[in-house]
Scaffold this motif. Structure first.
Motif, mmCIF file in Angstrom:
data_model
loop_
_atom_site.group_PDB
_atom_site.id
_atom_site.type_symbol
_atom_site.label_atom_id
_atom_site.label_comp_id
_atom_site.label_asym_id
_atom_site.label_seq_id
_atom_site.Cartn_x
_atom_site.Cartn_y
_atom_site.Cartn_z
ATOM 1 N N MET A 1 0.798 -1.220 0.000
ATOM 2 C CA MET A 1 0.000 0.000 0.000
ATOM 3 C C MET A 1 0.831 1.270 0.000
ATOM 4 O O MET A 1 0.310 2.346 -0.268
ATOM 5 N N LEU A 2 2.132 1.163 0.303
ATOM 6 C CA LEU A 2 2.962 2.349 0.452
ATOM 7 C C LEU A 2 4.405 2.025 0.094
ATOM 8 O O LEU A 2 4.905 0.963 0.445
ATOM 9 N N ASP A 3 5.048 2.926 -0.639
ATOM 10 C CA ASP A 3 6.490 2.873 -0.874
ATOM 11 C C ASP A 3 7.095 4.061 -0.139
ATOM 12 O O ASP A 3 6.723 5.201 -0.402
ATOM 13 N N LEU A 4 8.009 3.794 0.761
ATOM 14 C CA LEU A 4 8.639 4.850 1.557
ATOM 15 C C LEU A 4 10.036 5.152 1.041
ATOM 16 O O LEU A 4 10.701 4.288 0.464
ATOM 17 N N SER A 5 10.483 6.373 1.258
ATOM 18 C CA SER A 5 11.866 6.719 0.932
ATOM 19 C C SER A 5 12.795 5.910 1.837
ATOM 20 O O SER A 5 12.393 5.421 2.898
#
Length: 119
Positions: free
Chosen positions: A93-97
């Protein structure tokens, strides 16, 4: 059913549908899988990707949305700003740095379970 009651019923139905749409996209209390990425290209909103910034990619949240992301495995939290689109891997659901992933403590594993809430 008379014309006045039909109009009222249609208005209530539309309002209920709009409210469902708002709550579904609010990201309040959603949990799922997150991964991290560290590119040096442009993000979907046009800015240069900074791997050490506290940013994230989400499929539909508006750019600039701030989320509190909590790693469910260790309880660590970080606030990120949505500036890109993704992830493009099913089940995430999310790609983080990389910087946000480091603060959350999951660089080594590559992905983790998180819960997010709008700030």
């Amino acid at each position: 059913m008379n014309k006045k009651n039909q109009t009222a019923l249609v208005a209530v139905t539309i309002a209920a549908g709009l409210m469902v749409g708002v709550s579904a996209s609010s990201a309040a209390g959603q949990c799922g899988r997150a991964s991290w990425y560290a590119l040096h290209s442009r993000t979907a909103n046009g800015e240069r990707m900074n791997p050490s910034a506290m940013t994230a990619a989400h499929r539909s949240l508006p750019f600039g949305t701030r989320l509190k992301v909590t790693n469910q495995n260790n309880g660590r939290s970080v606030i990120v700003r949505i500036n890109d689109r993704g992830p493009f891997i099913k089940g995430r659901m999310l790609d983080l740095s990389k910087g946000a992933a480091g603060q959350l403590g999951f660089i080594g594993s590559g992905h983790t379970s998180v819960c997010v809430a709008r700030v």
